[in-house]
Motif scaffolding. Structure first.
Motif, PDB file in Angstrom:
ATOM      1  N   TYR A 112       0.857  -1.178   0.000  1.00  0.00           N
ATOM      2  CA  TYR A 112       0.000   0.000   0.000  1.00  0.00           C
ATOM      3  C   TYR A 112       0.894   1.230   0.000  1.00  0.00           C
ATOM      4  N   LEU A 114       0.694   5.483   0.606  1.00  0.00           N
ATOM      5  CA  LEU A 114      -0.066   6.641   1.050  1.00  0.00           C
ATOM      6  C   LEU A 114       0.716   7.895   0.701  1.00  0.00           C
ATOM      7  N   THR A 116       1.708  11.664   1.074  1.00  0.00           N
ATOM      8  CA  THR A 116       1.664  12.556   2.225  1.00  0.00           C
ATOM      9  C   THR A 116       1.996  13.992   1.854  1.00  0.00           C
ATOM     10  N   ARG A 126      -1.495   8.901  12.549  1.00  0.00           N
ATOM     11  CA  ARG A 126      -2.616   8.455  11.716  1.00  0.00           C
ATOM     12  C   ARG A 126      -2.135   8.006  10.340  1.00  0.00           C
ATOM     13  N   GLN A 127      -1.146   8.714   9.766  1.00  0.00           N
ATOM     14  CA  GLN A 127      -0.610   8.325   8.464  1.00  0.00           C
ATOM     15  C   GLN A 127       0.051   6.945   8.533  1.00  0.00           C
ATOM     16  N   THR A 129      -0.539   4.490  10.692  1.00  0.00           N
ATOM     17  CA  THR A 129      -1.538   3.427  10.870  1.00  0.00           C
ATOM     18  C   THR A 129      -2.372   3.239   9.605  1.00  0.00           C
ATOM     19  N   GLU A 130      -2.648   4.323   8.880  1.00  0.00           N
ATOM     20  CA  GLU A 130      -3.414   4.198   7.635  1.00  0.00           C
ATOM     21  C   GLU A 130      -2.631   3.404   6.588  1.00  0.00           C
ATOM     22  N   ALA A 131      -1.345   3.710   6.448  1.00  0.00           N
ATOM     23  CA  ALA A 131      -0.526   2.980   5.475  1.00  0.00           C
ATOM     24  C   ALA A 131      -0.402   1.510   5.859  1.00  0.00           C
ATOM     25  N   ASP A 133      -2.466  -0.268   7.775  1.00  0.00           N
ATOM     26  CA  ASP A 133      -3.764  -0.921   7.617  1.00  0.00           C
ATOM     27  C   ASP A 133      -4.039  -1.251   6.152  1.00  0.00           C
ATOM     28  N   GLY A 134      -3.610  -0.369   5.247  1.00  0.00           N
ATOM     29  CA  GLY A 134      -3.810  -0.623   3.827  1.00  0.00           C
ATOM     30  C   GLY A 134      -3.056  -1.851   3.352  1.00  0.00           C
TER      31      GLY A 134
END
Length: 402
Positions: A112, A114, A116, A126-127, A129-131, A133-134
């Motif tokens: 994944y 992300l 930025t 948050r960035q 964890t988002e990356a 999680d993806g």
């Protein structure tokens, strides 16, 4: 074996040692028969059979196919169970976060990216964890299925203060509480490492430095950096700044002062990515400056593909001299047997640039290490993060003494 408990020489410890040896062989060679495992470990057939039955019951190996194309009856093959454990890696820079998940065999199962750019630094946790999680979702897993994470960033976190140093261009990553915030937000243990150090980890695991205990890796993309591997271990220095060679004072450029504030230094000014268009224009090539990495890679790639004399050859000659000037200082101090050239800018120059740097270094340094180009095919920082996370994960998963 690291992590094995009990009295050395007891049956439990010996079984765990044999288990680990067999698992490492399956990791190195892929599927093997019971007979082959017995020969490689020196175990008898009954003992090898018991070992495989034990590992299969523990979910560490699976039966997979049979031998074919050989005289005699076919034999059952055994392989590592890829779902026995998973690890994750992150590659962070100011433009994006790349994340990947790999199974215990090292196969990447989810990726994944992300972007930025334009985001404020306040959302770093948050960035991350988002990356992550993806990548976990792309692998078809739940966050709890990943046992360990390694995050690669420019610069290094100072062990005394917890602050990220040598990377002022990475917004939001300099809070003294960032590591604590990440630990609270992430569902698995994590480690952090300098991105160029992780490239060296990848190079030693799957690249040009396999089998080498001592080597230097020189990296050039948006910044110049180096990784120092001595006795098979990364040398990080007192503050984690070992290898920040862009700050190295070198001849051929004005002395740079207050390097931390400038986020640059002598070697960066002499041979960093921004120097390539200047050298090209001095050689008579019309070129823009920006974007630096794209422009520099294009210039060096065209120069490497251009035969004979002329401005392209001059570009390679002058740039090789600059790279070798900084390398000569590293060679004088470390005396490595091997230097690996990595990063898009150095790779773009290919073999013509490597050969020129090797020749220049022979004149500038007392010893003559062998220079090679990277052989890690893609995403070396991310590959190194995965290899680092997998090493710890395997130590945990492969320990059958518990």
């Amino acid at each position: 074996m690291a992590g094995t408990q009990g009295t050395p020489g007891t049956p439990r410890v010996l079984r765990a040692m044999n288990d680990r040896a067999a698992l490492d062989l399956l990791l190195e060679h892929g599927p093997l028969s019971r007979t082959r495992i017995g020969k490689l470990t020196g175990l008898s057939k009954p003992t090898a059979s018991q070992l495989l039955a034990r590992l299969e019951a523990a979910g560490l190996v699976v039966a997979t196919g049979t031998t074919a194309g050989r005289p005699g009856p076919s034999a059952q093959l055994y392989a590592l169970n890829p779902r026995a454990g998973h690890a994750a890696g992150l590659d962070v820079n100011q433009h994006r976060i790349r994340a990947a998940v790999a199974d215990i065999t090292g196969a990447v199962t989810g990726e994944y990216e992300l972007r930025t750019e334009g985001r404020t630094g306040a959302g770093v946790v948050r960035q991350v964890t988002e990356a992550l999680d993806g990548a976990v979702a792309a692998a078809g897993l739940a966050p709890g299925d990943v046992r360990r994470l390694v995050i690669g960033t420019p610069g290094a976190f100072d062990p005394a203060t917890g602050r990220l140093r040598y990377a002022s261009h990475l917004p939001g990553w300099h809070s003294p509480t960032l590591l604590e915030e990440l630990a609270a937000a992430l569902p698995m243990p994590f480690e952090y490492e300098n991105d160029v150090n992780l490239v060296a980890v990848a190079e030693r695991a799957v690249g040009a430095a396999r089998g080498h205990e001592d080597f230097v890796l020189l990296w050039n993309e948006e910044g110049l950096g180096a990784a120092l591997v001595l006795g098979g271990r990364l040398h990080r220095g007192f503050t984690g700044g070992a290898g920040e060679v862009g700050f190295l004072p070198v001849p051929g450029t004005p002395l740079v002062r207050q390097v931390a504030k400038a986020n640059s230094g002598g070697f960066q000014e002499l041979a960093g990515v921004q120097s390539v268009p200047r050298i090209a224009r001095a050689a008579g090539l019309d070129t823009p400056d920006h974007p630096y990495v794209e422009v520099a890679c294009g210039l060096l790639a065209r120069a490497a593909a251009s035969p004979g004399e002329g401005p392209h050859a001059e570009l390679l000659d002058r740039y090789a001299e600059r790279v070798a000037t900084g390398l000569a200082s590293l060679v004088a101090v470390l005396d490595p047997a091997l230097v690996v050239l990595s990063g898009d800018v150095l790779v773009a120059g290919g073999e013509p640039l490597r050969a020129r740097v090797q020749a220049e270094l022979a004149d500038l340094a007392a010893s003559r290490p062998r220079l090679v180009l990277t052989s890690v095919p893609r995403e070396p920082v991310l590959r190194g993060a995965l290899e680092s996370a997998l090493a710890t994960t395997r130590d945990e998963v492969f320990d059958t003494s518990r």
